[in-house]
Scaffold this active site. Structure first.
Site, PDB file in Angstrom:
ATOM      1  N   TYR A  36       9.145  14.180 -23.755  1.00 34.55           N
ATOM      2  CA  TYR A  36       8.038  14.751 -24.526  1.00 34.55           C
ATOM      3  C   TYR A  36       8.257  14.632 -26.025  1.00 34.55           C
ATOM      4  O   TYR A  36       9.291  15.007 -26.571  1.00 34.55           O
ATOM      5  CB  TYR A  36       7.833  16.225 -24.164  1.00 34.55           C
ATOM      6  CG  TYR A  36       7.007  16.959 -25.201  1.00 34.55           C
ATOM      7  CD1 TYR A  36       5.710  16.534 -25.505  1.00 34.55           C
ATOM      8  CD2 TYR A  36       7.532  18.035 -25.920  1.00 34.55           C
ATOM      9  CE1 TYR A  36       4.959  17.173 -26.482  1.00 34.55           C
ATOM     10  CE2 TYR A  36       6.783  18.687 -26.887  1.00 34.55           C
ATOM     11  CZ  TYR A  36       5.498  18.245 -27.163  1.00 34.55           C
ATOM     12  OH  TYR A  36       4.750  18.868 -28.134  1.00 34.55           O
TER      13      TYR A  36
ATOM     14  N   ALA B 236       8.554 -13.244   8.163  1.00 33.78           N
ATOM     15  CA  ALA B 236       7.309 -13.412   7.399  1.00 33.78           C
ATOM     16  C   ALA B 236       7.200 -12.314   6.351  1.00 33.78           C
ATOM     17  O   ALA B 236       7.658 -11.178   6.560  1.00 33.78           O
ATOM     18  CB  ALA B 236       6.095 -13.371   8.323  1.00 33.78           C
TER      19      ALA B 236
ATOM     20  N   CYS C 142      -1.722 -13.141 -10.965  1.00 31.62           N
ATOM     21  CA  CYS C 142      -2.523 -12.050 -11.524  1.00 31.62           C
ATOM     22  C   CYS C 142      -3.012 -12.352 -12.937  1.00 31.62           C
ATOM     23  O   CYS C 142      -3.860 -11.630 -13.468  1.00 31.62           O
ATOM     24  CB  CYS C 142      -1.712 -10.754 -11.528  1.00 31.62           C
ATOM     25  SG  CYS C 142      -1.239 -10.207  -9.869  1.00 31.62           S
TER      26      CYS C 142
ATOM     27  N   ASP D 248       1.149 -11.455   1.724  1.00 28.17           N
ATOM     28  CA  ASP D 248      -0.226 -11.092   2.065  1.00 28.17           C
ATOM     29  C   ASP D 248      -0.561 -11.331   3.536  1.00 28.17           C
ATOM     30  O   ASP D 248      -1.525 -10.765   4.049  1.00 28.17           O
ATOM     31  CB  ASP D 248      -1.208 -11.905   1.213  1.00 28.17           C
ATOM     32  CG  ASP D 248      -1.132 -11.560  -0.266  1.00 28.17           C
ATOM     33  OD1 ASP D 248      -0.471 -10.559  -0.596  1.00 28.17           O
ATOM     34  OD2 ASP D 248      -1.743 -12.278  -1.080  1.00 28.17           O
TER      35      ASP D 248
ATOM     36  N   THR E  42       9.423 -11.744  12.789  1.00 23.92           N
ATOM     37  CA  THR E  42       8.246 -11.877  13.647  1.00 23.92           C
ATOM     38  C   THR E  42       8.652 -11.724  15.107  1.00 23.92           C
ATOM     39  O   THR E  42       9.814 -11.430  15.428  1.00 23.92           O
ATOM     40  CB  THR E  42       7.574 -13.242  13.433  1.00 23.92           C
ATOM     41  OG1 THR E  42       8.425 -14.277  13.964  1.00 23.92           O
ATOM     42  CG2 THR E  42       7.313 -13.508  11.952  1.00 23.92           C
TER      43      THR E  42
END
Length: 813
Positions: A426, A279, A42, A282, A272
C-alpha cells in the site's frame, strides 16, 4: 528416447524446450503444418490495428533459431496425417504432397483449435475473414491496407472479437459488433458485461445484441450482412469471431478417446487413452477444479503450464499431476480492462451449485491521489462457508492484480475471509489502506453472516411493486440526476427523523450510489424494528449500468442555436472542475455547486471518473434548463462541458422551433391506433419531431407478436390473459361485433391499398417517431420490457412532460 511433437506455438514449443532441458541426449522432432512454430497469437489483433507496428515482433522464435538453440529437428510445413499407436509411428505429409513415416517413443499432440465457420450463404465472399494464425493476419492486414475500409462488422463478441473491434476502430473503420447472446464476453455475468456495453457505445461502436447472422451478400464493393430478424448492415469488411472448436480429427482417426465436451480426453498426467501418447492445449478437455466436470479452456497460460508438466512426464514417467485450470482471463477493450476467474453466477446456476454474490465499487488507488479510477468487483462464493467460486473485475487500472490474487486463493481453496487477510502493498499511487479485494471480502462476509441482506439488480427490476418500496437514501441532487422508477427519496442523514413515513407491511429495498450508505440505512431500519429490509448489491451504479439501453447513436452537441467558440474566436468564460476519484455524491454535488456559482451563458468543464455521471448529464440538463455542449471519454475520464441556461430555457433539441408533436396513446382500440399513427406519420413527414407516449391499454399497441418468455407474478399473468397479446388482436371501438368488424376493417383496408396498422407503425419507426412506454403502467399491468417492440424506450411522467413542454400540439387518444 525419441519424442515427436505435433503442433508448435504455446503447448508444443514449450514442451519441446522443456524436454531438451531435461534430457540433452533425447531426439526431438517438432512437426508443424504451418510456417511458424512460436509466435504471439494474442498479439495478432494489435498488429492489424497498428499498436504493434513491426510484424517481426510477433515472432518469439523462428524455426531456425528455435531448432538451433535447443537442438530440435523443426519441420515446418510438415503435417501429421495419421497415427498408428500400435506401431508407434506417425505418417507425415510434406508441402509438396509427398508422405513419409516417422517412429516415436513418446508422442505429444498439440494441434490447437480451429475457428468456427458456419455454412452461411455468402460466407466465402471476398472481405470475410477469420483470425487464428499469422496467415489470417497477413490476409486481413493486406486487405485493409490495399482498400478503403471505412466500416467493419465483427460477428461474435468474445475476446478476439472485442480486440478486433478496438483495433479496426484504431485503423479508422466504423465498427459494428453483432452478437447472438444478450451480452459481450460470455465468461462474465451480464452486470459486468454491461459496463463494457456502455464503454463500447461511448467509443462509437455499434452493438447489435441478440442478433444472429442469416447470410452475406456481396453488392459491388460492399458486403451486406443480413440478420435473421430482417435487419441488415452494409460494410466493407467482416471478421468472424464466432468461436473455435478443438482440432481432434487426427486423434479420432487414431482411435484416441474423445471426451464428452468434444476435446481429447487426458488423465491427470495429460496422457491420452493410448500408451505413450500425450496431449495439451486447446484440443484437450480436463476437469474443472471447482465442478469436477470436464471443460474446454482456450487460453495460452494453461497451455504453457501443460507443456512444462507433460514434458516432465514424457521424460521421467508420469510423476507430475496437472491440477487443472479455473479459467482466469483478461481483455483490454479500448480503455477498459475486464478480467475474470473461476465460476460466474450464471455458470453456478447452470451447474445447480448454491451460491451468493457481492458487487462492490472502489477506486483503483487512494481517491485523493491523482487518476484514481473506478473499479467494479464481483465475487461468487458458497453462502455458508464463504468458499470462493469466482471473481470478476472491470475498470481502467488495477483489474489485473486483483483478479490474479483472487485466482490464486480460489486454486488453493480459499474463502472470502482470506481476501481480508491478503497483505497488499500500500501507498496512495497503488492502492488504498483497505484494498478493493479487502472491501469485497468484508461485504461478502456481511452477506454470509446475515448482517446485510441484499437484493440483486435483477430482483429490483422484477420486484412486485405492490408489495415493495424502493427507498433511495442518496441526496436530492443525486436522485434528480437519475433514480430507479417509483423510488422514494429520503436522504440517509434525514432517515431517522422520517422513519414514520415508511410502511412496515412491505418489503423495503434500499439503495444508494454504490451500497455503503444503503448498508448504513439498513442498520438504522433494522435497529428500529424493520424486518423486511434489503440493500441493493452494488447500489444504483450497478442497477443503472445493467439496465441502461443499448442506443447506437452518435453523440450530439447541443448549442441551443448559439455559435460555439471555435467558430467565432469569442472566449466563453469556463469554470474547470476536477472531480476525478470522488465517490458519490461528490461529482453531483460539485456540478450543482459549480452551476449555482456561474452566470447564465457561462460554462463549466468537469472531468470525472464516474461513468454514470457522464451518461446522465444530458437528462440532467434537459430537466434543469442547462445546455450540454459536449460529452467525451478518454481512458476512464469523462469530460462534460455544460453551459448554464435559464430555468425557462428550451429543454429538448426541438423545443425552440415550436414544431414538436406529442401524442398519448391511452386506448388500444384498432381505429384509434390507426388514427394515431396516421397523424404521427403526417407530422413526421414534414420534418417535425413526434413522440408517442403509450400508457395503460395503449401498451398493447406496441407489443411484439413473437414474445420471449418472461417471469411474471400472478397479477401479471392475469393481465396477460385478459389483454390483447399484440396489435393483431385489437378491436374496433364500435361495431367490433365479436371480432367480425375488426377483420372486415382490415380486409377493406387491404383491398383499397390502405396500409395496415402494423405497416403504419413501422413507417412511424422509420420516420423517427419516438415510442415511449409508460413505466408505471407497465408495472401495474405486469408488462415486461422484453414484450414490447425493440424500438420503444421506457420512461415516466417526467419524460413525457419534458417532451410536452417542447411541443405545440399534445393529443390524448
Amino acid at each position: 528416447m525419441k519424442h515427436i511433437i505435433i503442433g508448435g506455438v504455446a503447448g508444443g514449443a514449450t514442451a519441446a524446450a522443456r524436454i531438451r532441458r531435461a534430457d540433452e541426449e533425447a531426439e526431438i522432432v517438432l512437426l508443424e503444418k504451418g510456417k511458424y512454430i512460436s509466435y504471439a497469437n494474442c498479439g495478432l489483433p494489435y498488429y492489424i490495428g497498428g499498436a504493434i507496428a513491426e510484424r517481426e515482433k510477433l515472432f518469439l522464435q523462428t524455426p531456425a533459431s528455435f531448432g538451433g538453440r535447443f537442438n530440435i529437428d523443426v519441420r515446418i510445413e510438415n503435417e501429421a496425417v495419421g497415427i498408428d499407436t500400435a506401431a508407434k509411428s506417425v505418417e507425415v505429409r510434406r508441402a509438396d504432397g509427398s508422405t513419409y513415416t516417422e517412429s516415436y517413443d513418446k508422442l505429444l499432440l498439440s494441434p490447437g483449435a480451429s475457428p468456427v465457420r458456419p455454412p452461411l450463404k455468402g460466407i466465402d465472399s471476398e472481405g470475410i475473414f477469420t483470425l487464428r494464425n499469422v496467415d489470417d493476419t497477413d490476409r486481413i492486414k493486406n486487405y485493409i491496407t490495399t482498400r478503403t475500409v471505412a466500416s467493419a462488422v465483427v460477428v461474435g463478441a468474445g475476446f478476439i472479437g472485442l480486440e478486433m473491434a478496438e483495433n479496426l476502430h484504431r485503423a479508422g473503420a466504423g465498427v459494428s459488433i453483432v452478437e447472438m447472446g444478450n451480452q459481450v464476453m460470455a465468461p462474465v455475468d451480464f452486470s459486468i458485461a454491461s459496463h463494457v456495453h456502455q464503454h463500447l457505445l461511448q467509443k462509437g461502436v455499434h452493438l447489435y445484441l441478440e442478433q444472429s447472422v442469416e447470410r452475406f451478400e456481396k453488392r459491388d464493393d460492399k458486403i451486406e450482412v443480413f440478420f435473421t430478424s430482417g435487419k441488415s448492415i452494409a460494410t466493407d469488411l467482416v471478421i468472424l469471431s464466432i468461436g473455435v472448436r478443438p482440432e481432434t480429427a487426427l486423434a479420432k482417426a487414431a482411435g484416441l478417446r474423445i471426451g464428452e465436451t468434444g476435446g481429447i480426453w487426458v488423465d491427470d498426467y495429460l496422457q491420452t487413452s493410448a500408451a505413450d501418447v500425450y496431449a495439451v492445449g486447446d484440443a484437450i478437455e480436463f476437469p474443472h477444479p471447482l465442478t469436477g466436470k470436464p471443460w474446454l479452456n482456450y487460453l495460452a497460460n494453461p497451455a504453457n503450464r501443460q507443456g512444462r508438466i507433460v514434458a516432465d512426464n514424457m521424460v521421467f514417467g508420469n510423476t507430475t499431476r496437472y491440477e487443472g485450470a479455473i479459467g482466469t482471463s483478461i481483455a483490454k477493450v479500448f480503455d477498459m480492462t475486464v478480467a475474470s476467474t473461476g465460476l460466474a453466477a450464471k455458470r453456478l446456476k447452470q451447474f445447480g451449485i448454491p451460491y451468493a454474490s457481492s458487487t462492490t465499487h472502489s477506486a483503483s488507488h487512494a481517491g485523493y491521489y491523482p487518476d484514481a479510477l473506478p473499479l467494479t468487483l464481483k465475487l461468487t462464493f458458497d453462502p455458508a462457508s464463504g468458499k470462493l467460486y469466482g471473481g470478476q473485475c472491470v475498470g481502467y487500472d488495477g483489474a489485473d492484480k486483483r483478479i490474479d490474487q483472487i485466482a490464486l486463493l480460489i486454486k488453493q481453496g480459499g474463502t472470502v475471509y482470506d481476501l481480508i487477510k491478503v497483505e497488499h502493498a500500500y501507498a496512495p499511487p497503488f492502492s488504498s489502506a483497505k484494498d478493493p479485494i479487502a472491501i469485497a471480502g468484508y461485504v461478502a462476509g456481511n452477506i454470509i453472516s446475515g448482517a446485510m441482506p441484499v437484493a440483486t439488480w435483477r430482483q429490483m427490476a422484477e420486484a412486485d411493486r405492490c408489495d415493495t418500496l424502493f427507498l433511495d437514501v442518496r441526496t436530492r441532487e443525486e436522485h434528480a440526476f437519475g433514480a430507479i422508477p417509483g423510488s422514494v427519496n429520503i436522504p440517509l442523514d434525514e432517515l431517522r427523523g422520517r422513519i414514520g413515513e415508511l410502511p412496515r407491511d412491505k418489503e423495503i429495498y434500499i439503495y444508494c450510489a454504490v451500497g455503503l450508505r444503503g448498508y448504513l440505512a439498513l442498520k438504522i431500519l433494522t435497529g428500529h424494528g424493520f424486518t423486511r429490509v434489503k440493500n441493493l448489491s452494488g447500489g444504483y451504479k450497478t442497477y443503472a449500468t445493467a439496465t441502461a439501453p443499448i442506443e447506437n447513436k452518435t453523440a450530439t452537441i447541443r448549442t441551443n442555436g448559439k455559435t460555439d467558440t471555435q467558430h467565432t474566436g469569442e472566449r466563453i468564460k469556463t469554470l474547470k472542475i476536477d472531480a476525478c476519484g470522488l465517490q458519490c455524491p461528490g461529482p453531483v454535488m460539485k456540478i450543482k455547486q459549480a452551476i449555482d456559482s456561474i452566470g447564465e451563458g457561462e460554462r463549466i468543464e468537469m472531468v470525472a471518473t464516474d461513468a454514470g455521471f457522464s451518461r446522465d448529464a444530458q437528462a440532467w440538463c434537459n430537466t434543469t434548463g442547462n445546455i450540454l455542449i459536449s460529452n467525451s471519454e478518454e481512458k476512464g475520464k469523462y469530460t462534460v462541458v455544460i453551459e448554464k441556461g435559464s430555468p425557462q430555457a428550451c429543454r429538448t433539441a426541438t423545443s425552440c422551433d415550436g414544431k414538436a408533436k406529442t401524442l398519448i396513446m391511452f386506448s388500444d382500440d384498432l381505429d384509434k391506433a390507426l388514427a394515431t399513427f396516421v397523424l404521427a406519420n403526417g407530422a413526421a413527414a414534414t420534418g417535425q419531431k413526434v413522440s408517442i407516449f403509450f400508457t395503460f391499454w395503449g401498451l398493447n399497441v406496441i407489443k411484439k407478436v413473437a414474445k420471449p418468455k418472461v417471469k411474471k407474478d400472478i397479477f401479471g399473468r392475469m393481465f396477460g390473459m385478459m389483454l390483447p397479446s399484440s396489435s393483431l388482436k385489437l378491436h374496433l371501438s364500435k361495431m367490433s361485433m365479436l371480432g367480425i368488424g375488426d377483420r372486415m376493417m382490415r380486409h377493406i383496408m387491404k383491398r383499397k391499398g390502405i396500409d395496415s396498422l402494423e405497416s403504419l407503425r413501422q413507417q412511424a419507426i422509420d420516420n423517427g417517431v419516438e415510442f415511449i412506454a409508460c413505466q408505471m403502467s407497465m408495472d401495474v399491468m405486469g408488462v415486461k420490457r422484453e414484450e414490447l417492440l425493440d424500438e420503444a424506450t421506457v420512461g415516466g411522467v417526467a419524460t413525457y412532460m419534458e417532451r410536452a413542454e417542447g411541443a405545440n400540439v399534445n393529443l390524448f387518444v
